[in-house]
Design a protein around this motif. Structure first.
Motif, PDB file in Angstrom:
ATOM      1  N   LEU A   1       0.831  -1.208   0.000  1.00 41.51           N
ATOM      2  CA  LEU A   1       0.000   0.000   0.000  1.00 41.51           C
ATOM      3  C   LEU A   1       0.868   1.262   0.000  1.00 41.51           C
ATOM      4  CD1 LEU A   1      -2.832  -1.049   2.481  1.00 41.51           C
ATOM      5  CD2 LEU A   1      -2.913  -1.001  -0.036  1.00 41.51           C
ATOM      6  N   ALA A   2       1.961   1.239   0.747  1.00 44.05           N
ATOM      7  CA  ALA A   2       2.866   2.387   0.773  1.00 44.05           C
ATOM      8  C   ALA A   2       3.474   2.622  -0.608  1.00 44.05           C
ATOM      9  CB  ALA A   2       3.958   2.176   1.820  1.00 44.05           C
ATOM     10  N   ASP A   3       3.840   1.551  -1.286  1.00 44.32           N
ATOM     11  CA  ASP A   3       4.400   1.677  -2.640  1.00 44.32           C
ATOM     12  C   ASP A   3       3.364   2.190  -3.634  1.00 44.32           C
ATOM     13  OD1 ASP A   3       6.871   0.781  -1.782  1.00 44.32           O
ATOM     14  OD2 ASP A   3       6.585  -1.269  -2.532  1.00 44.32           O
ATOM     15  N   LEU A   4       2.151   1.674  -3.548  1.00 44.78           N
ATOM     16  CA  LEU A   4       1.108   2.047  -4.501  1.00 44.78           C
ATOM     17  C   LEU A   4       0.573   3.456  -4.285  1.00 44.78           C
ATOM     18  CD1 LEU A   4      -1.109  -1.178  -4.742  1.00 44.78           C
ATOM     19  CD2 LEU A   4       0.378  -0.232  -6.517  1.00 44.78           C
ATOM     20  N   TYR A   5       0.378   3.831  -3.024  1.00 46.76           N
ATOM     21  CA  TYR A   5      -0.354   5.059  -2.721  1.00 46.76           C
ATOM     22  C   TYR A   5       0.472   6.181  -2.116  1.00 46.76           C
ATOM     23  CZ  TYR A   5      -4.359   2.084  -3.634  1.00 46.76           C
ATOM     24  OH  TYR A   5      -5.255   1.241  -4.221  1.00 46.76           O
ATOM     25  N   ARG A   6       1.682   5.912  -1.677  1.00 52.13           N
ATOM     26  CA  ARG A   6       2.543   6.937  -1.080  1.00 52.13           C
ATOM     27  C   ARG A   6       1.797   7.777  -0.035  1.00 52.13           C
ATOM     28  NH1 ARG A   6       7.030   4.579  -2.208  1.00 52.13           N
ATOM     29  NH2 ARG A   6       7.563   4.483  -4.401  1.00 52.13           N
ATOM     30  N   PRO A   7       1.268   7.125   1.007  1.00 56.81           N
ATOM     31  CA  PRO A   7       0.477   7.862   2.004  1.00 56.81           C
ATOM     32  C   PRO A   7       1.335   8.744   2.898  1.00 56.81           C
ATOM     33  CG  PRO A   7       0.843   5.617   2.738  1.00 56.81           C
ATOM     34  CD  PRO A   7       1.407   5.705   1.340  1.00 56.81           C
ATOM     35  N   ASP A   8       0.666   9.704   3.536  1.00 55.27           N
ATOM     36  CA  ASP A   8       1.313  10.462   4.598  1.00 55.27           C
ATOM     37  C   ASP A   8       1.409   9.612   5.855  1.00 55.27           C
ATOM     38  OD1 ASP A   8       1.649  12.872   3.113  1.00 55.27           O
ATOM     39  OD2 ASP A   8      -0.486  13.302   3.409  1.00 55.27           O
ATOM     40  N   LYS A   9       0.447   8.708   6.021  1.00 58.77           N
ATOM     41  CA  LYS A   9       0.411   7.808   7.169  1.00 58.77           C
ATOM     42  C   LYS A   9      -0.424   6.595   6.782  1.00 58.77           C
ATOM     43  CE  LYS A   9       0.965   6.630  11.554  1.00 58.77           C
ATOM     44  NZ  LYS A   9       1.220   5.216  11.433  1.00 58.77           N
ATOM     45  N   LEU A  10      -0.087   5.454   7.323  1.00 60.86           N
ATOM     46  CA  LEU A  10      -0.874   4.244   7.129  1.00 60.86           C
ATOM     47  C   LEU A  10      -1.408   3.828   8.497  1.00 60.86           C
ATOM     48  CD1 LEU A  10      -1.792   2.118   5.085  1.00 60.86           C
ATOM     49  CD2 LEU A  10       0.300   0.863   5.584  1.00 60.86           C
ATOM     50  N   ASN A  11      -2.729   3.830   8.660  1.00 66.01           N
ATOM     51  CA  ASN A  11      -3.347   3.429   9.922  1.00 66.01           C
ATOM     52  C   ASN A  11      -3.635   1.935   9.875  1.00 66.01           C
ATOM     53  OD1 ASN A  11      -5.421   6.420  10.326  1.00 66.01           O
ATOM     54  ND2 ASN A  11      -3.252   6.132  10.668  1.00 66.01           N
ATOM     55  N   ILE A  12      -3.095   1.207  10.850  1.00 61.54           N
ATOM     56  CA  ILE A  12      -3.329  -0.227  10.957  1.00 61.54           C
ATOM     57  C   ILE A  12      -3.918  -0.472  12.337  1.00 61.54           C
ATOM     58  CG2 ILE A  12      -2.287  -2.526  10.944  1.00 61.54           C
ATOM     59  CD1 ILE A  12      -0.067  -1.335   9.148  1.00 61.54           C
ATOM     60  N   ALA A  13      -5.089  -1.140  12.366  1.00 58.53           N
ATOM     61  CA  ALA A  13      -5.762  -1.315  13.649  1.00 58.53           C
ATOM     62  C   ALA A  13      -6.646  -2.552  13.658  1.00 58.53           C
ATOM     63  CB  ALA A  13      -6.617  -0.086  13.959  1.00 58.53           C
ATOM     64  N   ALA A  14      -6.724  -3.169  14.825  1.00 57.48           N
ATOM     65  CA  ALA A  14      -7.659  -4.268  15.078  1.00 57.48           C
ATOM     66  C   ALA A  14      -8.594  -3.787  16.177  1.00 57.48           C
ATOM     67  CB  ALA A  14      -6.904  -5.528  15.512  1.00 57.48           C
ATOM     68  N   ILE A  15      -9.710  -3.211  15.798  1.00 55.24           N
ATOM     69  CA  ILE A  15     -10.606  -2.608  16.785  1.00 55.24           C
ATOM     70  C   ILE A  15     -11.684  -3.609  17.204  1.00 55.24           C
ATOM     71  CG2 ILE A  15     -12.195  -0.714  17.260  1.00 55.24           C
ATOM     72  CD1 ILE A  15     -10.466   0.966  15.362  1.00 55.24           C
ATOM     73  N   GLY A  16     -12.578  -3.957  16.307  1.00 49.98           N
ATOM     74  CA  GLY A  16     -13.535  -5.020  16.569  1.00 49.98           C
ATOM     75  C   GLY A  16     -14.642  -4.722  17.554  1.00 49.98           C
ATOM     76  N   ASN A  17     -14.936  -3.468  17.818  1.00 48.57           N
ATOM     77  CA  ASN A  17     -16.032  -3.163  18.735  1.00 48.57           C
ATOM     78  C   ASN A  17     -17.384  -3.510  18.141  1.00 48.57           C
ATOM     79  OD1 ASN A  17     -14.081  -2.180  20.440  1.00 48.57           O
ATOM     80  ND2 ASN A  17     -14.493  -0.037  19.990  1.00 48.57           N
ATOM     81  N   LEU A  18     -17.557  -3.301  16.846  1.00 41.92           N
ATOM     82  CA  LEU A  18     -18.826  -3.605  16.183  1.00 41.92           C
ATOM     83  C   LEU A  18     -18.805  -4.965  15.496  1.00 41.92           C
ATOM     84  CD1 LEU A  18     -19.612  -0.108  14.620  1.00 41.92           C
ATOM     85  CD2 LEU A  18     -20.529  -1.108  16.724  1.00 41.92           C
ATOM     86  N   VAL A  19     -17.656  -5.368  14.992  1.00 44.38           N
ATOM     87  CA  VAL A  19     -17.488  -6.673  14.337  1.00 44.38           C
ATOM     88  C   VAL A  19     -16.468  -7.443  15.170  1.00 44.38           C
ATOM     89  CG1 VAL A  19     -16.697  -7.865  12.256  1.00 44.38           C
ATOM     90  CG2 VAL A  19     -18.003  -5.744  12.051  1.00 44.38           C
ATOM     91  N   PRO A  20     -16.930  -8.387  15.977  1.00 48.85           N
ATOM     92  CA  PRO A  20     -16.008  -9.058  16.892  1.00 48.85           C
ATOM     93  C   PRO A  20     -15.006 -10.000  16.218  1.00 48.85           C
ATOM     94  CG  PRO A  20     -18.192 -10.034  17.036  1.00 48.85           C
ATOM     95  CD  PRO A  20     -18.312  -8.828  16.152  1.00 48.85           C
ATOM     96  N   GLN A  21     -15.269 -10.447  14.996  1.00 49.01           N
ATOM     97  CA  GLN A  21     -14.340 -11.327  14.307  1.00 49.01           C
ATOM     98  C   GLN A  21     -13.013 -10.599  14.103  1.00 49.01           C
ATOM     99  OE1 GLN A  21     -15.244 -12.266  10.123  1.00 49.01           O
ATOM    100  NE2 GLN A  21     -14.816 -14.401  10.660  1.00 49.01           N
TER     101      GLN A  21
END
Length: 142
Positions: free
Chosen positions: A70-90
């Motif tokens: 994703l960094a190579d394709l989109y050159r983001p300012d930041k990449l947010n990576i998260a496992a939240i799961g409050n609404l979708v427990p899987q």
């Protein structure tokens, strides 16, 4: 693995991109951000620590590969990576490409604005681009 079923909310909100050795790769139907999700094919798992040590390492490797791509394709300012799961427990890991110019910056994207679904062939174009970039690691979806 045979008992794995994708959570209904993820199935409803996302496009299927393909499969890694452990995880399904999805794309959120929100055109405001390049937003991808990894879902390990393990039944009844809500948290990373519930995976076996081998699966945890595989998930980490898949997440890093996706993040680098994703960094190579989109050159983001930041990449947010998260496992939240409050609404979708899987267990699922969000990978959201962020730019200082995006609608939610600098706040998190979660519930900030209504989704703006992709139009026309936009999702197919984005998915095709990612599939090409991950061609050596990704195979057809589940």
């Amino acid at each position: 693995m045979s008992n794995f079923q994708l959570h209904q909310q993820l199935a409803q909100d996302c496009f299927k991109v393909g499969s890694f050795s452990l995880s399904e790769l999805l794309m959120m139907n929100d055109s405001q951000y390049p937003w991808f999700i990894l879902v390990p094919r393990r039944a009844n798992v809500k948290e990373i620590y519930q995976l076996s040590a081998q699966d945890r390492q595989t998930l980490q490797n898949e997440s890093c590969l996706l993040a680098e791509t994703l960094a190579d394709l989109y050159r983001p300012d930041k990449l947010n990576i998260a496992a939240i799961g409050n609404l979708v427990p899987q267990l699922h890991l969000h990978h959201v490409v962020r730019y200082q110019t995006d609608i939610a910056w600098p706040a998190p994207v979660w519930g900030k604005f209504a989704k703006l679904p992709y139009a026309g062939d936009q999702p197919e174009q984005r998915i095709s681009q990612l599939r090409t970039a991950l061609a050596n690691e990704l195979h057809d979806g589940f």
